[in-house]
Design an enzyme around this catalytic site. Structure first.
Site, PDB file in Angstrom:
ATOM      1  N   HIS A   1       0.852  -1.188   0.000  1.00  0.00           N
ATOM      2  CA  HIS A   1       0.000   0.000   0.000  1.00  0.00           C
ATOM      3  C   HIS A   1       0.888   1.237   0.000  1.00  0.00           C
ATOM      4  CE1 HIS A   1      -2.624   3.088   1.968  1.00  0.00           C
ATOM      5  NE2 HIS A   1      -3.487   2.587   1.112  1.00  0.00           N
TER       6      HIS A   1
ATOM      7  N   ALA B   1      -9.759   9.252  -5.623  1.00  0.00           N
ATOM      8  CA  ALA B   1     -10.159   7.856  -5.736  1.00  0.00           C
ATOM      9  C   ALA B   1     -11.249   7.791  -6.801  1.00  0.00           C
ATOM     10  CB  ALA B   1     -10.698   7.345  -4.404  1.00  0.00           C
TER      11      ALA B   1
ATOM     12  N   GLY C   1      -8.160  20.051  -5.256  1.00  0.00           N
ATOM     13  CA  GLY C   1      -6.987  19.707  -4.458  1.00  0.00           C
ATOM     14  C   GLY C   1      -6.377  20.862  -3.692  1.00  0.00           C
TER      15      GLY C   1
END
Length: 354
Positions: free
Chosen positions: A122, A182, A312
Site C-alpha cells: 500500500h 479515488a 486539491g
C-alpha cells in the site's frame, strides 16, 4: 483549539513517533523514515484516512511478515522511455518513492517516461508522488491498484478497488497544481476515519451487505464508484494499467489489505511523466498554468461559496496551516504512538483502529 478527542501535534514530533513505531515493528530506518514522512504529509493535508490511522495496521503487517524488510529494488529499462521497477514487496511508500526517482530521471533523459512499479505494498496518497514530480518541472500522472471493495455500477458484489488516479503540473507560482482522487465517492480510509471518530457517513458513499445505502461506517460492505458508470469505467482502466499491464493480479484477484497480514501484497503502481520542454517553452507553460490558476481564483463565487478553489487546493491550504499550528491527530492514536505497544493485533478484517 482542537476538538474533543483530537490532539494537535507538531509535524516533526509526529514523524518521529511514527518512524520509531515502524522501526520497533522491524522496519529498517530508511523505509521507516520515508513512510513516516509520507503519513505526516497526509495528516497535515487533512487526509486523515491516509495518515496516522494507518500506523497500527502497517506495524502489524510489518511485524507479521507481510512486508519484505530487505527488498531488492531494481529498475529494468524496457525501452527509450519505459521501464519497470521491481519492488520485491518492500514497504509501499518507500518502494514507490524510489520508483518515482527512476521515472523522473527517465523523463528528463527521454522527455517522456512510462514506468510501472510491480510488487509493492500500500503506497498511500498519490498526490505525494505527482507533487514531487511537478516540483521537478514535470507534468505527472500516477495511478495504482487496491483490493476489491467497490461494487461495480449495477452490481451488488465487490470487484474493483478504489483505484485512485492523480495529476500534477508545475506553475510559475509557489505551488504546483495537484489533483488526486479515488475513483469511488470516497476512499476506504475515509470510512476508517469516520469509524475512529464515531461519526456517520453520507448515504452516497457506501452500501451495506445487502447492497443498500448506509450511513453507519461499521456496516459498510462495499463502496460506490463516482458518477455511476463513469467512475466504474475509470477504476476498471486504472486496474488494467496498474495491474494486468504489469503482469499482476486484477479486480477481485488483488490481495486483501486486511485479511492476512502475513502475506505480501503484490500491488502495482504506474507513472506517466512528461517534460514540458519537449513540447513547448517550459517557462511559458508554467506561466500559462499559473495564469489559469489566477483566472479561476478571480471568478465570482457562487452563492454559499467564499471563493473558487482549484481541485486539491484545500489540501494545500490545510497543509500550510497544519505545519504552522500543528497536525490534528485522534487522541487515542496519539496515545498509541507514544506507548510501548508495537501493534494492536486487533484488526477485524476491515482495518478499523481498535
Amino acid at each position: 483549539m482542537a476538538e474533543p478527542g483530537i490532539t494537535l501535534v507538531d509535524a516533526a514530533e509526529l514523524k518521529e513517533l511514527m518512524k520509531k513505531k515502524f522501526m520497533a515493528a522491524g522496519l529498517p530506518e530508511a523505509p521507516a523514515e520515508e513512510t513516516a514522512k509520507h503519513l505526516t504529509y497526509a495528516d497535515a493535508c487533512g487526509i486523515h484516512s491516509h495518515g496516522t490511522i494507518r500506523v497500527a495496521y502497517y506495524a502489524e503487517r510489518i511485524a507479521k511478515g507481510g512486508v519484505n524488510l530487505a527488498p531488492n529494488i531494481t529498475f529494468e529499462k524496457t525501452g527509450a522511455a519505459s521501464g519497470i521497477v521491481h519492488g520485491d514487496n518492500g514497504m509501499g511508500q518507500y518502494v514507490c518513492n524510489k520508483g518515482l526517482d527512476y521515472a523522473i530521471d527517465l523523463a528528463k533523459e527521454s522527455g517522456v517516461a512510462a514506468v510501472g512499479v510491480e510488487k509493492t505494498g500500500h503506497s498511500g496518497m498519490l498526490s505525494y508522488y505527482v507533487k514531487r514530480a511537478a516540483e521537478n518541472g514535470l507534468v505527472a500522472i500516477a495511478m495504482c491498484q487496491s483490493d476489491p471493495m467497490v461494487v461495480p455500477y449495477g452490481g451488488s458484489e465487490n470487484y474493483f478497488g478504489t483505484n485512485p488516479i492523480a495529476f500534477a503540473a508545475p506553475t510559475d507560482l509557489e505551488k504546483p497544481v495537484v489533483f488526486d482522487m479515488a475513483t469511488t465517492v470516497q476512499a476506504w480510509g475515509k470510512i476508517l476515519d469516520a469509524r475512529s471518530k464515531g461519526k456517520a457517513i453520507p448515504d452516497t458513499w457506501a452500501v451495506d451487505q445487502n447492497g443498500d445505502p448506509t450511513t453507519d461506517p461499521n456496516e459498510v460492505a462495499g463502496l460506490l464508484p463516482i458518477a455511476g458508470p463513469k467512475g466504474y469505467g475509470l477504476m476498471m482502466m486504472v486496474d488494467v494499467i496498474a495491474g494486468s499491464f504489469l503482469g499482476l493480479p486484477f479486480g477481485k484477484h488483488v490481495s486483501s489489505m486486511y485479511e492476512d497480514l502475513t502475506q505480501k501484497r503484490n500491488l502495482g503502481q504506474f507513472y506517466i511523466l512528461l517534460d514540458p520542454a519537449r513540447f513547448t517553452d517550459p517557462a511559458a507553460f508554467k506561466h500559462w498554468v499559473g495564469e489559469m490558476v489566477a483566472e479561476l481564483h478571480a471568478i465570482k463565487p457562487a452563492s454559499g461559496f467564499k471563493s473558487v478553489r482549484l481541485p486539491g487546493e484545500g489540501c494545500q491550504i490545510r497543509y500550510q496551516k497544519a505545519m504552522e499550528d500543528g497536525i490534528e491527530v485522534a487522541t487515542e492514536i496519539y496515545d498509541y504512538l507514544r506507548s510501548d505497544t508495537v501493534h494492536l493485533d486487533m484488526y477485524d478484517g476491515k482495518g478499523a483502529f481498535a
